[in-house]
Design an enzyme around this catalytic site. Structure first.
Site, PDB file in Angstrom:
ATOM      1  N   SER A 234       0.842  -1.045  -0.071  1.00  0.00           N
ATOM      2  CA  SER A 234       0.041  -0.094  -0.055  1.00  0.00           C
ATOM      3  C   SER A 234       0.872   1.427   0.205  1.00  0.00           C
ATOM      4  CB  SER A 234      -1.260   0.068   1.240  1.00  0.00           C
ATOM      5  OG  SER A 234      -1.914   0.942   1.209  1.00  0.00           O
ATOM      6  N   HIS A 235       0.770   2.098   0.950  1.00  0.00           N
ATOM      7  CA  HIS A 235       1.380   3.327   1.050  1.00  0.00           C
ATOM      8  C   HIS A 235       2.773   3.127   1.738  1.00  0.00           C
ATOM      9  CE1 HIS A 235      -0.752   2.516   4.849  1.00  0.00           C
ATOM     10  NE2 HIS A 235       0.027   3.354   5.405  1.00  0.00           N
TER      11      HIS A 235
ATOM     12  N   ASP B 194      -1.971   6.870  -3.470  1.00  0.00           N
ATOM     13  CA  ASP B 194      -0.820   5.980  -2.583  1.00  0.00           C
ATOM     14  C   ASP B 194      -0.350   4.888  -3.579  1.00  0.00           C
ATOM     15  OD1 ASP B 194      -3.102   4.226  -2.709  1.00  0.00           O
ATOM     16  OD2 ASP B 194      -2.662   3.409  -0.590  1.00  0.00           O
TER      17      ASP B 194
ATOM     18  N   ASP C 293      -0.727   1.542  -3.805  1.00  0.00           N
ATOM     19  CA  ASP C 293      -1.539   0.730  -4.693  1.00  0.00           C
ATOM     20  C   ASP C 293      -2.884   1.446  -5.364  1.00  0.00           C
ATOM     21  OD1 ASP C 293      -2.513   0.965  -2.113  1.00  0.00           O
ATOM     22  OD2 ASP C 293      -3.265  -0.992  -2.332  1.00  0.00           O
TER      23      ASP C 293
ATOM     24  N   ASP D 245      -5.476   2.858  -3.790  1.00  0.00           N
ATOM     25  CA  ASP D 245      -6.799   2.719  -3.191  1.00  0.00           C
ATOM     26  C   ASP D 245      -7.029   4.053  -2.359  1.00  0.00           C
ATOM     27  OD1 ASP D 245      -4.968   2.219  -1.051  1.00  0.00           O
ATOM     28  OD2 ASP D 245      -6.178   0.187  -0.412  1.00  0.00           O
ATOM     29  N   ARG D 246      -5.796   4.812  -1.973  1.00  0.00           N
ATOM     30  CA  ARG D 246      -6.382   5.938  -1.336  1.00  0.00           C
ATOM     31  C   ARG D 246      -6.040   7.156  -2.047  1.00  0.00           C
ATOM     32  NH1 ARG D 246      -3.722   4.622   4.696  1.00  0.00           N
ATOM     33  NH2 ARG D 246      -4.033   2.239   4.757  1.00  0.00           N
TER      34      ARG D 246
ATOM     35  N   LYS E 273     -11.227   0.171  -1.154  1.00  0.00           N
ATOM     36  CA  LYS E 273     -11.372   1.510  -1.361  1.00  0.00           C
ATOM     37  C   LYS E 273     -10.923   1.704  -2.576  1.00  0.00           C
ATOM     38  CE  LYS E 273      -7.705   1.807   1.904  1.00  0.00           C
ATOM     39  NZ  LYS E 273      -7.791   0.421   2.806  1.00  0.00           N
TER      40      LYS E 273
END
Length: 1046
Positions: free
Chosen positions: A581-582, A763, A765, A767-768, A872
């Site tokens: 992710s982030h 981010d 991946d 999703d944010r 998300k």
């Protein structure tokens, strides 16, 4: 045993068998002490008339404590698929439901063990909720004993291994100790029918029930006549001293008596383990013996760890429920047809039952196919190559062969068969080669076929590699995240992927049917990990694989592809997403992997728990070492076939963007958004922070909307995110923040260049999201509330009649709560983790519950989305804001800005002043100690005065999921003040190393009292000071200065 809460009746029973052991008893029944059982009544000679009225006085009880470890299973054996998609438990449940439909309420119970209870009850709750109430009786457990000292065994690596079930003879102690016996008698239940859950032939038979009731016998055993195949099993006998019927199991027979034990002409009957018991007389017998039934001891020699032959040698003391026949005066037995004894003890039995030689009747009983002529085929599979269910399923990955016209099938060596293989008469297959051989799909009649020299599987050949477990592979809500160097250790990634496939098999997922999707955020090691996963997938039976172009797939795109990509016969059964992710990327930074299921959402907790359990015991993984490296840089399909060409695996490289973007075009008004983007007074920038989002942003904003590529900041994916931290917040998206005329606190600063009207960040991946206006920061909590308030401007919601529900994570501010109250929307406060939102989205589709869709959800950690997918979606949130801005414009009027929309919202609903402090890389022990301090002082803190604030309630947040009934504990510390202010503390589960302590602070100001000129940090200053003092955070982690402020 007392400390473990074992019932007194079970302790008494164990004391009885233990005393026998201590006295030197071996549990043996010498040949000289018994005689053959007398001739028994046969089923066909029953004279009693079937009487369905007796069912109201009868309980059907299935023994369901076995794991099937002998067949390589580590879950309840009853959850093994045996016919189509039906498991043993499916068929048993459907039989009971059918009886209830035809005859009224029929009492149904399961005796589960501590090893099978959770899996079984979860299965029933999900699939047969009408059977759940009162269905479970838990089998007791007893300690394993050291073989030399008889002291309790120890297993430091897994203390659960120190206990074992005491055999199905525990039935009687469990009935007493659980209170079920008294409850059944109080309900007027007189008769009990007992059988093993894996014996599908043992269905409720009204003729047997009527005979048992008419006989007035206290106990009746169903027996079958022994054949050569049964000679090693236990038999019925008569004790010489008192002519009492008894049961002699193989473990009760001395070596010198083996020949007589196996003499089927002398000892003609064996116990099917189908028993009938009068419960009122059972109560009398138990009372007579002081609260238990003194069953003969069976001593089994094992190792404390069943998977480690070198572990402590132990004795397991067990008893057999059929042995109780000797405790009932007047007990009897009856010879029943062989059809009532159809257990699955070996893969020979399983392949037969799965084949066309057996059918399922309208009342869900397995029955021999009439085309078999009344005689089941005899199947003899290689005991080494087909010992475990996994081995059988590997060899029949393309279907079970036809056996309906087969008399005998013998297989020596590893031969892979398919549904296209048709066996007739007597067929023998031989393969003495070291590699498996694939049998061509055609008819084989009365033949012996040697496949040793036949072409093998070539690049599809699976190789079994020995490995050892890693102790740190517990996946969190966002998968497994560690430093890249941890993942690149030999076998680390391989272990986790294999453990996932093992869990999928246990959960009943047929990976040979459907497609596996693989992709990631482009971080370092993604390319190598993808090739490893492909090879492990092929070895585990996956026939179709999709990979994102260049290995790139955003997390929301993965969910979209699983849900949207067709055709149906190619639908994805799940996906591996390679992302942290982030978190930073690179050889010295973080790597991650997560598994998403067929609904597009993260694996549910039962599956991740099982994956973790598998990682702790894994000893081998399968990999197709010769499978070629796939070129994932070009969209297209690659077909890899076996040497003979009879089997192939298809790997298709997909466009990373097509499916997700096509879905988004159905959700938002793209022409209206383009109209906004084309305005002379509107400009935008989108920072993808060198993560995977760049390909999606360029596709939408450059290719579709026609913006110049200069609007797309940092849009080229890099494996180390260009040395940055791809986390879309004010601290790490500093380049974007500066362009938008803000500082790292979100306050406006002068800019030498024109400031865009709209800015956003993604981010690693994708999703944010972070949303910015010109010199204006929108908090994620406000963003969620504003999208909810303006949802009717988005066609996805408007076309479905508007929003039905909103959900937020507990730490997220209550801004959206005010919208929910105003618009009469259902509102949910959940723990952090998208899976909780996914449950709400799937409440109706997967759980048969309330339909909460369309649903909007979000987290303060820059995650927002809806039920269009099950993750998300950062790009979705950006388009939602652009859609709302476009719909807010008035023809001929000045631009309505992000700031205008937010301030109008505050004027209507008031403002939830909110800030989050992140303490990244905190020392884990200190962080945990701080959380423990809060947990220990919830009562003491309630009512405490902190400056101008009074704590109305201090607690540890818990969540009882309204959809699946699961309870999530320890979800964060809540300090709720009497004026409505809140302080929350959580330990984040997404850090690759160390701990991240998060402190959330919130204070609500009503529209009437609101001063738009007051800044968040000014409003929250005194609350922050009190929270830092209350937490003593500097004492615990060495600092009170956060690394990130949002």
């Amino acid at each position: 045993m007392v400390a473990e809460g074992i019932a007194p009746s079970a302790i008494s029973a164990f004391e009885s068998t233990f005393s026998s052991l201590q006295s030197g008893a071996t549990g043996m029944i010498p040949e000289s002490t018994i005689s053959p059982a007398p001739d028994l009544l046969k089923y066909e000679d029953i004279t009693a008339t079937p009487n369905a009225d007796l069912l109201s006085q009868t309980v059907v009880l299935k023994l369901n404590g076995g794991l099937g470890t002998g067949m390589g299973l580590d879950k309840a054996k009853s959850l093994l698929k045996v016919k189509g998609n039906d498991t043993f438990l499916d068929l048993a449940a459907k039989q009971v439901i059918s009886m209830r439909k035809n005859y009224g309420n029929v009492k149904f119970m399961l005796m589960n063990s501590f090893s099978t209870s959770d899996d079984t009850m979860s299965f029933l709750k999900s699939n047969y909720p009408s059977l759940v109430e009162g269905v479970e009786m838990l089998q007791n457990k007893v300690p394993k004993l050291d073989r030399e000292t008889f002291l309790p065994a120890t297993c430091p690596t897994n203390p659960d291994n120190e206990w074992c079930p005491p055999g199905h003879g525990d039935l009687y102690a469990a009935l007493v100790g659980s209170g079920k016996l008294d409850a059944l008698l109080a309900d007027g239940i007189k008769y009990m029918s007992v059988s093993n859950s894996d014996n599908l032939g043992a269905t409720m038979d009204l003729s047997l029930l009527a005979h048992f009731a008419a006989s007035n016998a206290p106990f009746m055993m169903e027996c079958c006549e022994r054949t050569e195949n049964d000679k090693k099993g236990g038999h019925l006998a008569q004790r010489n001293s008192d002519s009492q019927l008894i049961l002699r199991e193989s473990a009760m027979c001395a070596d010198e008596d083996k020949d007589e034990f196996q003499n089927i002409s002398k000892y003609k009957y064996f116990n099917t383990n189908n028993l009938w018991v009068r419960l009122d007389i059972l109560k009398e017998v138990i009372t007579k013996f002081g609260g238990f039934i003194p069953l003969p001891m069976i001593m089994n020699k094992k190792t404390v760890d069943p998977k480690d032959d070198e572990s402590q040698k132990v004795i397991q003391l067990e008893t057999a429920m059929g042995a109780a026949i000797e405790c009932f005066s007047g007990a009897t037995a009856i010879v029943v047809p062989r059809t009532r004894f159809a257990p699955v003890k070996k893969c020979d039995d399983l392949i037969l039952l799965r084949s066309d030689a057996y059918l399922i009747s309208d009342d869900f009983r397995p029955m021999l196919n009439p085309l078999c002529g009344g005689k089941a085929p005899i199947v003899s599979l290689d005991s080494k190559k087909y010992k475990l269910v996994g081995q059988l399923e590997k060899c029949t990955r393309n279907g079970v062969p036809s056996l309906v016209n087969c008399q005998r099938l013998t297989v020596q060596g590893e031969v892979w068969m398919s549904r296209k293989c048709i066996f007739e008469g007597e067929v023998s297959l031989v393969n003495t080669a070291d590699e498996p051989k694939l049998l061509p799909g055609r008819k084989f009649a009365n033949t012996k076929l040697d496949l040793t020299a036949a072409p093998g599987l070539g690049p599809l050949t699976p190789t079994t590699v020995k490995t050892t477990p890693f102790a740190d592979q517990k996946p969190g809500t966002s998968g497994l995240r560690k430093k890249t160097k941890v993942f690149t250790q030999p076998n680390y990634l391989e272990n986790f992927v294999q453990a996932t496939f093992n869990s999928l098999a246990s959960a009943g997922t047929d990976v040979s049917d459907g497609t596996l999707l693989i992709g990631g955020d482009g971080r370092y090691y993604n390319d190598k990990a993808i090739q490893i996963i492909i090879k492990i997938a092929v070895a585990n039976g996956v026939n179709r694989i999709w990979v994102g172009e260049n290995g790139l797939l955003s997390t929301p795109a993965v969910s979209a592809i699983i849900r949207e990509q067709g055709p149906v016969w190619k639908k994805a059964f799940g996906a591996f997403i390679l992302t942290a992710s982030h978190n930073p990327g690179g050889p010295d930074e973080d790597f991650g992997i997560k598994y998403n299921c067929e609904n597009g959402g993260p694996a549910q907790e039962f599956l991740t728990n099982d994956m973790f359990a598998n990682t702790k015991t894994i000893s081998t993984y399968a990999i197709a070492k010769s499978f070629p490296t796939i070129d994932i840089s070009k969209v297209g399909e690659i077909k890899v076939a076996s040497k003979a060409g009879d089997m192939q695996v298809n790997v298709e490289v997909l466009s990373s963007t097509d499916v997700h973007v096509a879905l988004l075009k159905t959700i938002f008004d793209f022409p209206a958004i383009k109209g906004l983007l084309d305005r002379d007074d509107f400009t935008m920038v989108y920072d993808s922070m060198h993560g995977v989002n760049g390909v999606y942003a360029r596709k939408v904003f450059c290719d579709i909307f026609g913006l110049d590529v200069s609007t797309q900041m940092n849009s080229i994916s890099k494996d180390d995110f260009n040395g940055g931290h791809a986390d879309p917040n004010l601290t790490y998206a500093k380049e974007l923040v500066a362009v938008m005329g803000l500082d790292k606190s979100g306050l406006p600063i002068p800019s030498p260049n024109p400031i865009p009207s709209f800015g956003a960040a993604a981010d690693g991946d994708g999703d944010r999201n972070m949303i910015l206006g010109s010199q204006f920061f929108v908090t994620p909590s406000d963003s969620l509330a504003i999208i909810a308030a303006n949802a009717d401007k988005i066609q996805f919601f408007a076309a479905q009649g508007g929003l039905k529900a909103v959900a937020r994570s507990m730490p997220t501010s209550g801004a959206v709560d005010l919208v929910a109250k105003d618009q009469n929307l259902a509102l949910f406060e959940t723990p952090t983790g998208w899976k909780f939102f996914g449950n709400l989205m799937d409440s109706k589709a997967l759980f048969g519950g309330v339909d909460y869709t369309p649903l909007l959800c979000g987290e303060e950690s820059f995650g927002t989305g809806s039920d269009h997918i099950r993750e998300k979606d950062g790009l979705w949130a950006v388009l939602a804001w652009l859609n709302i801005i476009a719909a807010s414009q008035k023809k001929g009027k000045p631009l309505v800005t992000v700031e205008d929309i937010v301030k109008a919202h505050w004027k209507k609903y008031g403002r939830n002043y909110y800030v989050r402090y992140d303490y990244e890389g905190a020392e884990k022990a200190g962080a945990q100690a701080m959380m423990k301090m809060f947990a220990d002082n919830t009562e003491a803190n309630t009512g405490k005065t902190c400056g101008a604030y009074t704590i109305g309630k201090a607690d540890i947040f818990e969540y009882n999921d309204p959809v699946d009934g699961s309870l999530s504990l320890n979800q964060g510390v809540r300090i709720l003040f009497s004026d409505g202010s809140r302080v929350i503390f959580r330990l984040s589960g997404t850090a690759g190393s160390g701990a991240t302590v998060r402190m959330y602070l919130e204070k609500y100001v009503s529209p009437e009292a609101l001063d738009l000129n007051v800044l968040p940090m000014d409003c929250l200053k005194d609350l922050i000071e009190e929270a830092l003092k209350l937490s003593k955070i500097k004492e615990f982690i060495g600092t009170d200065v956060p690394t990130v402020i949002t």
